[in-house]
Structure formats: structure tokens, C-alpha cells
Design a protein around this motif. Structure first.
Motif, PDB file in Angstrom:
ATOM      1  N   PRO A 112      10.096 -29.351  52.279  1.00  0.00           N
ATOM      2  CA  PRO A 112       8.780 -29.721  52.809  1.00  0.00           C
ATOM      3  C   PRO A 112       7.951 -28.461  53.014  1.00  0.00           C
ATOM      4  O   PRO A 112       8.490 -27.373  53.210  1.00  0.00           O
ATOM      5  N   PRO A 113       6.611 -28.586  52.942  1.00  0.00           N
ATOM      6  CA  PRO A 113       5.781 -27.401  53.177  1.00  0.00           C
ATOM      7  C   PRO A 113       6.024 -26.854  54.571  1.00  0.00           C
ATOM      8  O   PRO A 113       6.130 -27.605  55.540  1.00  0.00           O
ATOM      9  N   ARG A 114       6.148 -25.538  54.665  1.00  0.00           N
ATOM     10  CA  ARG A 114       6.426 -24.910  55.958  1.00  0.00           C
ATOM     11  C   ARG A 114       5.175 -24.927  56.822  1.00  0.00           C
ATOM     12  O   ARG A 114       4.090 -24.544  56.395  1.00  0.00           O
ATOM     13  N   GLU A 115       5.356 -25.403  58.053  1.00  0.00           N
ATOM     14  CA  GLU A 115       4.226 -25.428  58.982  1.00  0.00           C
ATOM     15  C   GLU A 115       3.857 -24.026  59.428  1.00  0.00           C
ATOM     16  O   GLU A 115       4.721 -23.194  59.668  1.00  0.00           O
ATOM     17  N   LEU A 116       2.550 -23.788  59.537  1.00  0.00           N
ATOM     18  CA  LEU A 116       2.120 -22.518  60.090  1.00  0.00           C
ATOM     19  C   LEU A 116       2.428 -22.491  61.582  1.00  0.00           C
ATOM     20  O   LEU A 116       2.225 -23.495  62.276  1.00  0.00           O
ATOM     21  N   PRO A 117       2.923 -21.377  62.096  1.00  0.00           N
ATOM     22  CA  PRO A 117       3.190 -21.300  63.540  1.00  0.00           C
ATOM     23  C   PRO A 117       1.890 -21.364  64.331  1.00  0.00           C
ATOM     24  O   PRO A 117       0.859 -20.844  63.898  1.00  0.00           O
ATOM     25  N   HIS A 118       1.931 -22.039  65.467  1.00  0.00           N
ATOM     26  CA  HIS A 118       0.771 -22.077  66.352  1.00  0.00           C
ATOM     27  C   HIS A 118       0.715 -20.775  67.146  1.00  0.00           C
ATOM     28  O   HIS A 118       1.743 -20.221  67.523  1.00  0.00           O
ATOM     29  N   VAL A 119      -0.479 -20.296  67.371  1.00  0.00           N
ATOM     30  CA  VAL A 119      -0.645 -19.097  68.187  1.00  0.00           C
ATOM     31  C   VAL A 119      -1.737 -19.337  69.223  1.00  0.00           C
ATOM     32  O   VAL A 119      -2.553 -20.243  69.088  1.00  0.00           O
ATOM     33  N   MET A 120      -1.706 -18.520  70.279  1.00  0.00           N
ATOM     34  CA  MET A 120      -2.735 -18.562  71.318  1.00  0.00           C
ATOM     35  C   MET A 120      -3.707 -17.414  71.088  1.00  0.00           C
ATOM     36  O   MET A 120      -3.313 -16.335  70.645  1.00  0.00           O
ATOM     37  N   GLU A 121      -4.962 -17.662  71.391  1.00  0.00           N
ATOM     38  CA  GLU A 121      -5.941 -16.582  71.353  1.00  0.00           C
ATOM     39  C   GLU A 121      -5.567 -15.539  72.408  1.00  0.00           C
ATOM     40  O   GLU A 121      -4.999 -15.866  73.462  1.00  0.00           O
ATOM     41  N   SER A 122      -5.893 -14.288  72.119  1.00  0.00           N
ATOM     42  CA  SER A 122      -5.535 -13.211  73.051  1.00  0.00           C
ATOM     43  C   SER A 122      -6.198 -13.403  74.417  1.00  0.00           C
ATOM     44  O   SER A 122      -5.639 -13.009  75.445  1.00  0.00           O
ATOM     45  N   ASP A 123      -7.382 -14.024  74.456  1.00  0.00           N
ATOM     46  CA  ASP A 123      -8.046 -14.278  75.746  1.00  0.00           C
ATOM     47  C   ASP A 123      -7.205 -15.209  76.621  1.00  0.00           C
ATOM     48  O   ASP A 123      -7.125 -15.011  77.847  1.00  0.00           O
ATOM     49  N   LEU A 124      -6.587 -16.215  75.995  1.00  0.00           N
ATOM     50  CA  LEU A 124      -5.744 -17.144  76.750  1.00  0.00           C
ATOM     51  C   LEU A 124      -4.492 -16.440  77.260  1.00  0.00           C
ATOM     52  O   LEU A 124      -4.042 -16.674  78.385  1.00  0.00           O
ATOM     53  N   ILE A 125      -3.920 -15.582  76.426  1.00  0.00           N
ATOM     54  CA  ILE A 125      -2.726 -14.843  76.853  1.00  0.00           C
ATOM     55  C   ILE A 125      -3.064 -13.929  78.019  1.00  0.00           C
ATOM     56  O   ILE A 125      -2.300 -13.827  78.995  1.00  0.00           O
ATOM     57  N   ASN A 126      -4.224 -13.270  77.942  1.00  0.00           N
ATOM     58  CA  ASN A 126      -4.648 -12.409  79.052  1.00  0.00           C
ATOM     59  C   ASN A 126      -4.835 -13.229  80.333  1.00  0.00           C
ATOM     60  O   ASN A 126      -4.462 -12.787  81.429  1.00  0.00           O
ATOM     61  N   ALA A 127      -5.418 -14.424  80.201  1.00  0.00           N
ATOM     62  CA  ALA A 127      -5.608 -15.291  81.374  1.00  0.00           C
ATOM     63  C   ALA A 127      -4.270 -15.680  81.985  1.00  0.00           C
ATOM     64  O   ALA A 127      -4.129 -15.774  83.216  1.00  0.00           O
ATOM     65  N   LEU A 128      -3.274 -15.897  81.143  1.00  0.00           N
ATOM     66  CA  LEU A 128      -1.936 -16.266  81.617  1.00  0.00           C
ATOM     67  C   LEU A 128      -1.262 -15.089  82.329  1.00  0.00           C
ATOM     68  O   LEU A 128      -0.762 -15.233  83.456  1.00  0.00           O
ATOM     69  N   LEU A 129      -1.274 -13.925  81.675  1.00  0.00           N
ATOM     70  CA  LEU A 129      -0.521 -12.787  82.198  1.00  0.00           C
ATOM     71  C   LEU A 129      -1.231 -12.078  83.347  1.00  0.00           C
ATOM     72  O   LEU A 129      -0.579 -11.399  84.146  1.00  0.00           O
ATOM     73  N   ASP A 130      -2.550 -12.247  83.437  1.00  0.00           N
ATOM     74  CA  ASP A 130      -3.311 -11.593  84.509  1.00  0.00           C
ATOM     75  C   ASP A 130      -3.652 -12.547  85.649  1.00  0.00           C
ATOM     76  O   ASP A 130      -4.458 -12.214  86.523  1.00  0.00           O
ATOM     77  N   ALA A 131      -3.041 -13.728  85.648  1.00  0.00           N
ATOM     78  CA  ALA A 131      -3.292 -14.699  86.722  1.00  0.00           C
ATOM     79  C   ALA A 131      -2.858 -14.105  88.059  1.00  0.00           C
ATOM     80  O   ALA A 131      -1.878 -13.346  88.126  1.00  0.00           O
ATOM     81  N   PRO A 132      -3.561 -14.422  89.145  1.00  0.00           N
ATOM     82  CA  PRO A 132      -3.156 -13.895  90.457  1.00  0.00           C
ATOM     83  C   PRO A 132      -1.825 -14.498  90.906  1.00  0.00           C
ATOM     84  O   PRO A 132      -1.486 -15.626  90.544  1.00  0.00           O
ATOM     85  N   ALA A 133      -1.099 -13.741  91.681  1.00  0.00           N
ATOM     86  CA  ALA A 133       0.193 -14.217  92.188  1.00  0.00           C
ATOM     87  C   ALA A 133      -0.023 -15.315  93.221  1.00  0.00           C
ATOM     88  O   ALA A 133      -1.031 -15.317  93.937  1.00  0.00           O
ATOM     89  N   PRO A 134       0.909 -16.251  93.336  1.00  0.00           N
ATOM     90  CA  PRO A 134       0.818 -17.282  94.378  1.00  0.00           C
ATOM     91  C   PRO A 134       0.932 -16.640  95.763  1.00  0.00           C
ATOM     92  O   PRO A 134       1.484 -15.545  95.915  1.00  0.00           O
ATOM     93  N   GLU A 135       0.423 -17.339  96.783  1.00  0.00           N
ATOM     94  CA  GLU A 135       0.474 -16.806  98.145  1.00  0.00           C
ATOM     95  C   GLU A 135       1.829 -17.053  98.802  1.00  0.00           C
ATOM     96  O   GLU A 135       2.288 -16.237  99.603  1.00  0.00           O
ATOM     97  N   GLU A 136       2.467 -18.172  98.473  1.00  0.00           N
ATOM     98  CA  GLU A 136       3.753 -18.510  99.089  1.00  0.00           C
ATOM     99  C   GLU A 136       4.821 -17.503  98.639  1.00  0.00           C
ATOM    100  O   GLU A 136       4.890 -17.131  97.463  1.00  0.00           O
ATOM    101  N   THR A 137       5.668 -17.054  99.562  1.00  0.00           N
ATOM    102  CA  THR A 137       6.575 -15.929  99.309  1.00  0.00           C
ATOM    103  C   THR A 137       7.523 -16.174  98.145  1.00  0.00           C
ATOM    104  O   THR A 137       7.625 -15.350  97.230  1.00  0.00           O
ATOM    105  N   GLU A 138       8.230 -17.304  98.149  1.00  0.00           N
ATOM    106  CA  GLU A 138       9.220 -17.550  97.095  1.00  0.00           C
ATOM    107  C   GLU A 138       8.542 -17.756  95.745  1.00  0.00           C
ATOM    108  O   GLU A 138       9.026 -17.293  94.710  1.00  0.00           O
ATOM    109  N   ALA A 139       7.399 -18.439  95.754  1.00  0.00           N
ATOM    110  CA  ALA A 139       6.653 -18.629  94.505  1.00  0.00           C
ATOM    111  C   ALA A 139       6.167 -17.293  93.953  1.00  0.00           C
ATOM    112  O   ALA A 139       6.153 -17.068  92.740  1.00  0.00           O
ATOM    113  N   ALA A 140       5.788 -16.383  94.854  1.00  0.00           N
ATOM    114  CA  ALA A 140       5.334 -15.054  94.431  1.00  0.00           C
ATOM    115  C   ALA A 140       6.484 -14.260  93.813  1.00  0.00           C
ATOM    116  O   ALA A 140       6.302 -13.515  92.843  1.00  0.00           O
ATOM    117  N   ARG A 141       7.687 -14.422  94.361  1.00  0.00           N
ATOM    118  CA  ARG A 141       8.854 -13.749  93.769  1.00  0.00           C
ATOM    119  C   ARG A 141       9.117 -14.265  92.355  1.00  0.00           C
ATOM    120  O   ARG A 141       9.362 -13.482  91.423  1.00  0.00           O
TER     121      ARG A 141
END
Length: 310
Positions: A112-141
Motif C-alpha cells: 500500500p502507498p506509504r502514508e506521510l508522517p504527520h508533523v506539528m508546526e514549530s509554533d505549536l511545539i513551542n506553545a507545548l514546550l514553553d507552557a507555564p508550569a502548573p501551580e499544584e506541587t505534584e503536578a508541577a513536578r
């Protein structure tokens, strides 16, 4: 005729083949996949009254494969893998003098034809990785751990199994390198970017909080002090994507795809990306060249004599 006896006479060579593979340091995951594939055809042969692997010819193999494809019992990719397992078994049987042919060697199905891999735009990745930490202690860990995991996946293009098994001694913070054991038990050393190194440094004090006296030296631990498993990494990424409001389904391999696509788009060095990903064949890496049509068009316009603007 006893079905148990038929299976047993077919089973003994298979067990010997698997033991031989084990001595060549084939991974447990690959051995289990081989066993699952061969058991299917072993049962088919036993039900057909066969007691020897030499009795499997092209006609019998066709009668086994056709219903799997016709009823969608297996995906074409799974049938391809099954045929690959069978070729390997018969190569070994041939070398042992137990058969004189390999019915799977010239047997093929339409890929079967190979599917192209899905990718995220770099802006979305930056939004994910630069998100603020949660306030709750265990969630922040957990956020510090999960951010380090995501940064390393994206920074170095690791498979989730490779990241899950990284130990302290595999990570060289000062040199910015990590050593991983990839497919086929092949070791490779890949760079770790600045952001990933910073995230790992931020995670290590939390790791000390999770670690038990008997915890092994895995780089990433769960809250009980055990190795952070692959399924746990998957769930952690889903949780963090949801928290950051990312509209795309996030899974570890997606970050590997993003690493490859974004790096290739910037560097245009296919061979280097192949080495970093640990692909045995460059044809596997070439799929990422189809993702940046804009760049290819620009190269064509600039390079082809009949395409240059006057």
C-alpha cells in the motif's frame, strides 16, 4: 493423525531457529513478533495435514495468505512482516539442510502507498514546550519530568523505547550527547540541544524526590521510583498536550517525526538525518523529503535552466 504431534514436529525447528536468533542478540520484542507470525502459519500447516516445513510450497503459501488479505484479517503491512519472518526462518532451515527451497523468497504482495508522517508546526511545539508550569506541587513536578521527556524526544529524535531506557551513564550533560540502544540492538550517539539539557537539569532535583534507595539508574522515573515506561510516556504527553490546549493528538513518535522533518527542512542533509534517526535504510528517511514541497519548488526554480525567471 494427532494434531499435537503435527504441531510438535513443526515446532521443534522453530524453537531452534529462535534460540539461534537469541544468540545473535536479537531483541526480545523482535523474537516475540517472529514467534507470533510463525505460529499462525504453523497452525495452518498442521490443519492441512503437513508435518514438515519442507511441505510448504508457493501454492500452500498462497492459500494461507489470500484469505488474510481478502477478509482484512491482517493489514498488508502485517502480512509483509509475516512474510519477512517466514523468509528468515527458511533461510535458517536451508542453512541447516532441513529444506531446499524458500517459498517466501519470491512471494510478494502489493505494497500500500506509504502514508506521510504527520508533523506539528514549530509554533505549536513551542506553545507545548514553553507552557507555564502548573501551580499544584505534584503536578508541577510531573510537568518538569514531562517537559524534559518532550524536549529530549524533539531535540534528539529518539524512539519512545530508546528514551524510556536511557540511564544516567548514557547521558553526557557537559558534552550534550545521549547514547541509546536502537532497533537491532544498535547503539548510536546523538546530540542533545540546549533547551533539552536545561529541561533535564530542571528535572533532576525532582527525580531525586521520586527515587527510592533501590531505584535503578534510569534517567526518567515515575512517581513510584520505577522506570518511566513507554505507555506512561504516552499518557504523560496526552495530558500535557491537553493542558496546553494543543489541538493535535500528541504521541511520542509525532515528536520524532517533527524532529526529522524540521531538521531536514533546515539542513537538507538527508544522510545526517538518517544517522540521527538510526534508520538502517535511507529509503525510510526519504519519506520526510515529501513534506516540504515549498522548498523543493524553490530549489527547482533556482536550479533548472528552463525554470529560471528571466
Amino acid at each position: 493423525m494427532s494434531g499435537a504431534k503435527e504441531v510438535s514436529s513443526l515446532e521443534a525447528p522453530v524453537e531452534a531457529w529462535l534460540r539461534a536468533l537469541q544468540t545473535r542478540q536479537v531483541s526480545a520484542h523482535t523474537l516475540a513478533a517472529y514467534r507470533r507470525d510463525i505460529v499462525k502459519i504453523q497452525r495452518f500447516l498442521a490443519e492441512s495435514g503437513c508435518t514438515d516445513w519442507a511441505e510448504l510450497d508457493r501454492d500452500r503459501l498462497t492459500r494461507f495468505i489470500s484469505p488474510l488479505l481478502g477478509t482484512n484479517a491482517l493489514l498488508p503491512a502485517s502480512v509483509q512482516r509475516l512474510l519477512s519472518s517466514l523468509r528468515s526462518l527458511y533461510d535458517w532451515l536451508n542453512a541447516q539442510g532441513l529444506v531446499s527451497h524458500n517459498p517466501a523468497r519470491t512471494f510478494s504482495i502489493k505494497r500500500p502507498p506509504r502514508e506521510l508522517p504527520h508533523v506539528m508546526e514549530s509554533d505549536l511545539i513551542n506553545a507545548l514546550l514553553d507552557a507555564p508550569a502548573p501551580e499544584e506541587t505534584e503536578a508541577a513536578r510531573r510537568w518538569k519530568r514531562d517537559r524534559a521527556v518532550m524536549e529530549l524526544l524533539y531535540s534528539s529524535g529518539l524512539r519512545v523505547s530508546e528514551l524510556s531506557h536511557v540511564r544516567f551513564e548514557d547521558y553526557d550533560a557537559s558534552g550534550g550527547l545521549v547514547t541509546v540502544l536502537g532497533k537491532g540492538r544498535k547503539t548510536r550517539v546523538v546530540p542533545v540541544g540546549r533547551k533539552a539539557r536545561e529541561a533535564i537539569a530542571d528535572w533532576l532535583p525532582v527525580r531525586a524526590h521520586y527515587a527510592r534507595p533501590d531505584s535503578e539508574r534510569w534517567l526518567f522515573l515515575n512517581t513510584r521510583g520505577d522506570r518511566l515506561g513507554e505507555r506512561s510516556i504516552q499518557r504523560a504527553l496526552e495530558e500535557q498536550a491537553l493542558r496546553a490546549g494543543i489541538p493535535q493528538h500528541l504521541h511520542p513518535h509525532l515528536l520524532r517525526h517533527c524532529f526529522a522533518s524540521h531538521l531536514l527542512e533546515s539542513s537538507q542533509d538527508l544522510r545526517a538525518v538518517q544517522e540521527l534517526l538510526g534508520h538502517a535504510s535511507i529509503s525510510t528517511t526519504q519519506i520526510y523529503t515529501h513534506l516540504d514541497f515549498g522548498h523543493l519548488s524553490r530549489v527547482y526554480d533556482q536550479a533548472h535552466p528552463r525554470a529560471r525567471k528571466q
